[in-house]
Write a protein that holds these residues in place. Structure first.
Motif, PDB file in Angstrom:
ATOM      1  N   MET A   1       0.839  -1.179   0.000  1.00  0.00           N
ATOM      2  CA  MET A   1       0.000   0.000   0.000  1.00  0.00           C
ATOM      3  C   MET A   1       0.881   1.237   0.000  1.00  0.00           C
ATOM      4  SD  MET A   1      -2.887   0.926   2.748  1.00  0.00           S
ATOM      5  CE  MET A   1      -3.460   2.558   2.938  1.00  0.00           C
ATOM      6  N   SER A   2       0.724   2.039  -0.961  1.00  0.00           N
ATOM      7  CA  SER A   2       1.489   3.266  -1.115  1.00  0.00           C
ATOM      8  C   SER A   2       0.769   4.410  -0.409  1.00  0.00           C
ATOM      9  CB  SER A   2       1.638   3.550  -2.606  1.00  0.00           C
ATOM     10  OG  SER A   2       2.148   4.817  -2.808  1.00  0.00           O
ATOM     11  N   ARG A   3       1.547   5.272   0.246  1.00  0.00           N
ATOM     12  CA  ARG A   3       0.953   6.410   0.945  1.00  0.00           C
ATOM     13  C   ARG A   3       1.506   7.710   0.399  1.00  0.00           C
ATOM     14  NH1 ARG A   3       1.433   2.645   5.188  1.00  0.00           N
ATOM     15  NH2 ARG A   3      -0.558   2.262   6.206  1.00  0.00           N
ATOM     16  N   CYS A   4       0.702   8.738   0.425  1.00  0.00           N
ATOM     17  CA  CYS A   4       1.119  10.082   0.053  1.00  0.00           C
ATOM     18  C   CYS A   4       1.430  10.862   1.322  1.00  0.00           C
ATOM     19  CB  CYS A   4      -0.003  10.798  -0.709  1.00  0.00           C
ATOM     20  SG  CYS A   4      -0.422  10.035  -2.268  1.00  0.00           S
ATOM     21  N   TYR A   5       2.116  11.974   1.181  1.00  0.00           N
ATOM     22  CA  TYR A   5       2.476  12.809   2.318  1.00  0.00           C
ATOM     23  C   TYR A   5       1.250  13.196   3.134  1.00  0.00           C
ATOM     24  CZ  TYR A   5       4.265  16.706   5.026  1.00  0.00           C
ATOM     25  OH  TYR A   5       4.594  17.530   6.053  1.00  0.00           O
ATOM     26  N   GLU A   6       0.161  13.488   2.453  1.00  0.00           N
ATOM     27  CA  GLU A   6      -1.063  13.918   3.127  1.00  0.00           C
ATOM     28  C   GLU A   6      -1.671  12.813   3.990  1.00  0.00           C
ATOM     29  OE1 GLU A   6      -0.584  14.275  -0.215  1.00  0.00           O
ATOM     30  OE2 GLU A   6      -0.166  16.418  -0.209  1.00  0.00           O
ATOM     31  N   ASP A   7      -1.317  11.552   3.734  1.00  0.00           N
ATOM     32  CA  ASP A   7      -1.844  10.427   4.503  1.00  0.00           C
ATOM     33  C   ASP A   7      -1.116  10.241   5.836  1.00  0.00           C
ATOM     34  OD1 ASP A   7      -3.544   9.869   2.387  1.00  0.00           O
ATOM     35  OD2 ASP A   7      -2.148   8.453   1.477  1.00  0.00           O
ATOM     36  N   LEU A   8       0.047  10.874   6.006  1.00  0.00           N
ATOM     37  CA  LEU A   8       0.850  10.689   7.212  1.00  0.00           C
ATOM     38  C   LEU A   8       0.339  11.579   8.340  1.00  0.00           C
ATOM     39  CD1 LEU A   8       4.364  10.673   5.552  1.00  0.00           C
ATOM     40  CD2 LEU A   8       2.935   8.716   6.140  1.00  0.00           C
ATOM     41  N   GLU A   9       0.417  11.048   9.561  1.00  0.00           N
ATOM     42  CA  GLU A   9       0.016  11.788  10.745  1.00  0.00           C
ATOM     43  C   GLU A   9       1.136  11.732  11.767  1.00  0.00           C
ATOM     44  OE1 GLU A   9      -3.606  10.109  12.215  1.00  0.00           O
ATOM     45  OE2 GLU A   9      -4.618  10.256  10.289  1.00  0.00           O
ATOM     46  N   VAL A  10       1.220  12.722  12.624  1.00  0.00           N
ATOM     47  CA  VAL A  10       2.225  12.753  13.673  1.00  0.00           C
ATOM     48  C   VAL A  10       2.053  11.529  14.564  1.00  0.00           C
ATOM     49  CG1 VAL A  10       3.066  14.008  15.688  1.00  0.00           C
ATOM     50  CG2 VAL A  10       2.385  15.263  13.639  1.00  0.00           C
ATOM     51  N   GLY A  11       3.140  10.833  14.831  1.00  0.00           N
ATOM     52  CA  GLY A  11       3.112   9.665  15.690  1.00  0.00           C
ATOM     53  C   GLY A  11       2.705   8.381  14.995  1.00  0.00           C
ATOM     54  N   MET A  12       2.406   8.449  13.723  1.00  0.00           N
ATOM     55  CA  MET A  12       1.973   7.271  12.962  1.00  0.00           C
ATOM     56  C   MET A  12       3.121   6.264  12.852  1.00  0.00           C
ATOM     57  SD  MET A  12       0.570   7.427   9.099  1.00  0.00           S
ATOM     58  CE  MET A  12      -0.840   6.476   8.703  1.00  0.00           C
ATOM     59  N   VAL A  13       2.824   4.997  13.075  1.00  0.00           N
ATOM     60  CA  VAL A  13       3.812   3.931  12.950  1.00  0.00           C
ATOM     61  C   VAL A  13       3.421   3.077  11.756  1.00  0.00           C
ATOM     62  CG1 VAL A  13       4.800   1.894  14.036  1.00  0.00           C
ATOM     63  CG2 VAL A  13       4.264   3.907  15.421  1.00  0.00           C
ATOM     64  N   ILE A  14       4.355   2.915  10.833  1.00  0.00           N
ATOM     65  CA  ILE A  14       4.106   2.115   9.635  1.00  0.00           C
ATOM     66  C   ILE A  14       5.001   0.890   9.699  1.00  0.00           C
ATOM     67  CG2 ILE A  14       4.175   2.078   7.118  1.00  0.00           C
ATOM     68  CD1 ILE A  14       3.859   5.149   7.233  1.00  0.00           C
ATOM     69  N   ARG A  15       4.414  -0.256   9.798  1.00  0.00           N
ATOM     70  CA  ARG A  15       5.167  -1.511   9.870  1.00  0.00           C
ATOM     71  C   ARG A  15       5.279  -2.113   8.476  1.00  0.00           C
ATOM     72  NH1 ARG A  15       6.442  -1.418  14.853  1.00  0.00           N
ATOM     73  NH2 ARG A  15       4.938  -1.257  16.511  1.00  0.00           N
ATOM     74  N   HIS A  16       6.446  -2.634   8.170  1.00  0.00           N
ATOM     75  CA  HIS A  16       6.655  -3.283   6.884  1.00  0.00           C
ATOM     76  C   HIS A  16       7.658  -4.413   7.060  1.00  0.00           C
ATOM     77  CE1 HIS A  16      10.454  -1.058   6.572  1.00  0.00           C
ATOM     78  NE2 HIS A  16       9.756  -0.054   7.062  1.00  0.00           N
ATOM     79  N   PRO A  17       7.627  -5.409   6.185  1.00  0.00           N
ATOM     80  CA  PRO A  17       8.462  -6.584   6.369  1.00  0.00           C
ATOM     81  C   PRO A  17       9.947  -6.343   6.096  1.00  0.00           C
ATOM     82  CG  PRO A  17       7.253  -6.755   4.318  1.00  0.00           C
ATOM     83  CD  PRO A  17       6.743  -5.536   5.038  1.00  0.00           C
ATOM     84  N   LEU A  18      10.277  -5.404   5.256  1.00  0.00           N
ATOM     85  CA  LEU A  18      11.672  -5.144   4.935  1.00  0.00           C
ATOM     86  C   LEU A  18      12.237  -4.117   5.891  1.00  0.00           C
ATOM     87  CD1 LEU A  18      11.319  -4.894   1.063  1.00  0.00           C
ATOM     88  CD2 LEU A  18      11.981  -6.879   2.427  1.00  0.00           C
TER      89      LEU A  18
END
Length: 66
Positions: free
Chosen positions: A1-18
């Motif tokens: 899932m690709s995200r744009c800058y506008e989708d990010l929020e302060v404190g957001m944690v994005i987990r990914h396998p790599l």
């Protein structure tokens, strides 16, 4: 899932396998590559006197997103 800058929020944690651990050398090379001479990225004494004093190293934000 690709995200744009506008989708990010302060404190957001994005987990990914790599993943990869960023080293001081990586940060120094990226700082030199981007000609970003801000001492917060490579001068620990200077960084300790800023609002980022809680961090051991302040990694260049564009490097951590790449």
């Amino acid at each position: 899932m690709s995200r744009c800058y506008e989708d990010l929020e302060v404190g957001m944690v994005i987990r990914h396998p790599l993943g990869r651990t960023l080293t001081t050398t990586d940060n120094t090379w990226f700082t030199l590559l981007t000609v970003n001479s801000n001492p917060i990225h490579f001068d620990a004494h200077y960084a300790a006197q800023t609002e980022f004093a809680f961090a051991d190293d302040t990694v260049h934000s564009k490097f951590s997103f790449s």
